[in-house]
Design a protein around this motif. Structure first.
Motif, PDB file in Angstrom:
ATOM      1  N   CYS A 168     -35.030  -0.910  45.159  1.00 23.08           N
ATOM      2  CA  CYS A 168     -34.960   0.365  44.444  1.00 23.08           C
ATOM      3  C   CYS A 168     -35.410   1.522  45.323  1.00 23.08           C
ATOM      4  N   GLN A 169     -36.405   1.325  46.163  1.00 22.06           N
ATOM      5  CA  GLN A 169     -36.875   2.396  47.033  1.00 22.06           C
ATOM      6  C   GLN A 169     -35.884   2.682  48.159  1.00 22.06           C
ATOM      7  N   THR A 170     -35.220   1.667  48.645  1.00 22.28           N
ATOM      8  CA  THR A 170     -34.258   1.857  49.737  1.00 22.28           C
ATOM      9  C   THR A 170     -33.008   2.573  49.241  1.00 22.28           C
ATOM     10  N   GLU A 178     -23.081   2.698  46.941  1.00 26.08           N
ATOM     11  CA  GLU A 178     -22.280   1.619  47.522  1.00 26.08           C
ATOM     12  C   GLU A 178     -22.816   1.217  48.896  1.00 26.08           C
ATOM     13  N   ASP A 179     -23.247   2.206  49.700  1.00 30.73           N
ATOM     14  CA  ASP A 179     -23.810   1.897  51.012  1.00 30.73           C
ATOM     15  C   ASP A 179     -25.128   1.148  50.882  1.00 30.73           C
ATOM     16  N   ALA A 180     -25.909   1.480  49.866  1.00 29.46           N
ATOM     17  CA  ALA A 180     -27.179   0.779  49.653  1.00 29.46           C
ATOM     18  C   ALA A 180     -26.934  -0.678  49.308  1.00 29.46           C
ATOM     19  N   ASN A 194     -39.471 -10.352  43.206  1.00 32.71           N
ATOM     20  CA  ASN A 194     -40.088  -9.022  43.221  1.00 32.71           C
ATOM     21  C   ASN A 194     -39.182  -7.948  43.826  1.00 32.71           C
ATOM     22  N   GLN A 195     -37.881  -8.284  44.023  1.00 32.72           N
ATOM     23  CA  GLN A 195     -36.904  -7.325  44.549  1.00 32.72           C
ATOM     24  C   GLN A 195     -37.252  -6.840  45.973  1.00 32.72           C
ATOM     25  N   LYS A 209     -33.639   4.771  58.016  1.00 34.87           N
ATOM     26  CA  LYS A 209     -33.054   6.083  58.293  1.00 34.87           C
ATOM     27  C   LYS A 209     -31.881   6.421  57.378  1.00 34.87           C
ATOM     28  N   GLY A 210     -31.551   5.515  56.435  1.00 37.82           N
ATOM     29  CA  GLY A 210     -30.446   5.754  55.517  1.00 37.82           C
ATOM     30  C   GLY A 210     -29.092   5.486  56.128  1.00 37.82           C
ATOM     31  N   LYS A 211     -29.018   4.583  57.108  1.00 34.48           N
ATOM     32  CA  LYS A 211     -27.752   4.254  57.756  1.00 34.48           C
ATOM     33  C   LYS A 211     -27.472   2.769  57.626  1.00 34.48           C
TER      34      LYS A 211
END
Length: 366
Positions: A168-170, A178-180, A194-195, A209-211
């Motif tokens: 959830c944090q990522t 969709e990328d996540a 625990n996800q 970095k969100g990539k």
């Protein structure tokens, strides 16, 4: 003319040269004359070097001389090292010398420890203790092997090499949900209560970095699953349904049974259309299938000899005919091969034709 005639006499010429040499030696003892001669020679060399052609010729000559000197020095050093290594290897090849050297080193270590001060002895003991702890820790870490799997790239890692990321944090770091989901590619196969999922160091830094990492399995890097019909084929059965036959010999190494290639491997581009478009490859028109695979027909030795199962071969080929590679090269199933083989799971095999009569008698005796 008289002086010229006298110079024709070798004794007169030698005496004259000796006299001139003595006169020059006497003049050079004078510091003023010696300094004037040195300046005159320096000015002459300086004027010669002003000529670009002469300077370039001198540079080339000096470079070649230095190059030859360096090569001779390196060759001499290499010869000395090789000679020293041969002497050391010859000396150590003798068990008595090895035992003597080991005992000598042991005595040196004992003497060195005795000469240490009390503080130095404590430091030495502490160093040995730390080294033993590091070794024990390393053995503990690798005891179970690389059992942790990165959910992004699918790599296997040791437990201390992976980091946890919460799903959830990522997801908030990516512009698209969709990328996540792509970076958690194996989350469905490796569920977590625990996800929090494992990521290797490379994937962890890039995902933070969100990539999407380039090695992510969602980028088309996942290996397809092996169908059940292809899992238990023998080496020769695999070669009977291959568009190209690779002649490589794999052996198992050590107790871990890792694979290695023995011998040379020749990669030769071959047109599949000219080589084979009908699979499986045909057998002889006999009820007993004998497969002796050779690199070339004129060779006497066989590359591989095995018993094959026609039913397994046909099942595997039926699956492969629908794959992209086989469709691209228009590979078809041989009807002659189907007509000349049965559907038995195993077939009799005679490695030596001379044993055929003995095998026939054994079958009839049953």
């Amino acid at each position: 003319m008289g002086h010229s005639n006298r110079r024709l006499d070798p004794e007169y010429r030698a005496a004259e040269q000796e006299r001139d040499t003595m006169e020059r030696s006497v003049r050079r003892q004078n510091a003023i004359i010696r300094e004037e001669e040195r300046q005159r020679d320096a000015a002459l060399r300086r004027s010669r070097r002003e000529d670009p052609i002469r300077r370039r010729r001198e540079q080339i000559l000096n470079s070649s001389q230095r190059r030859v000197t360096r090569q001779q020095t390196r060759q001499q050093q290499a010869n000395e090292q090789e000679s020293t290594l041969e002497r050391v290897q010859l000396h150590r090849s003798n068990p008595a010398n090895r035992q003597l050297e080991s005992e000598r080193q042991t005595r040196r270590n004992i003497r060195r420890r005795r000469e240490l001060s009390p503080d130095a002895q404590l430091e030495e003991q502490e160093r040995q203790r730390r080294a033993a702890n590091i070794f024990d820790m390393y053995a503990l870490l690798i005891k179970k092997g690389p059992t942790e799997i990165c959910v992004c790239c699918g790599g296997t890692w040791f437990p201390y090499q992976v980091k946890k990321l919460e799903k959830c944090q990522t997801s908030t770091k990516f512009a698209r949900s969709e990328d996540a989901r792509k970076v958690f590619y194996l989350s469905s196969k490796l569920p977590s209560s625990n996800q929090k999922y494992n990521f290797c160091d490379t994937c962890y830094r890039i995902v933070r970095k969100g990539k999407i990492p380039n090695i992510c399995l969602s980028e088309g890097l996942e290996f397809p699953g092996i169908p059940e019909c292809l899992q238990d084929l023998t080496c020769l059965e695999e070669r009977l349904i291959l568009p190209r036959i690779p002649f490589m010999r794999f052996i198992s190494l050590g107790y871990e049974r890792q694979c290695a290639i023995r011998g040379a491997v020749a990669n030769i581009p071959i047109s599949v259309v000219e080589t084979v478009i009908m699979l499986p490859r045909r057998f002889d028109n006999s009820h007993i299938i004998q497969v002796h695979l050779k690199r070339r027909l004129e060779y006497e030795q066989n590359f591989m000899t095995e018993t094959v199962r026609p039913a397994k071969i046909l099942e595997a080929l039926n699956y492969l005919l629908g794959t992209e590679l086989y469709v691209k090269h228009n590979i078809q199933m041989s009807s002659d091969w189907l007509a000349n083989t049965g559907n038995e799971e195993t077939v009799p095999f005679i490695a030596d034709p001379a044993d055929e009569a003995e095998v026939r008698d054994l079958i009839n005796a049953r």
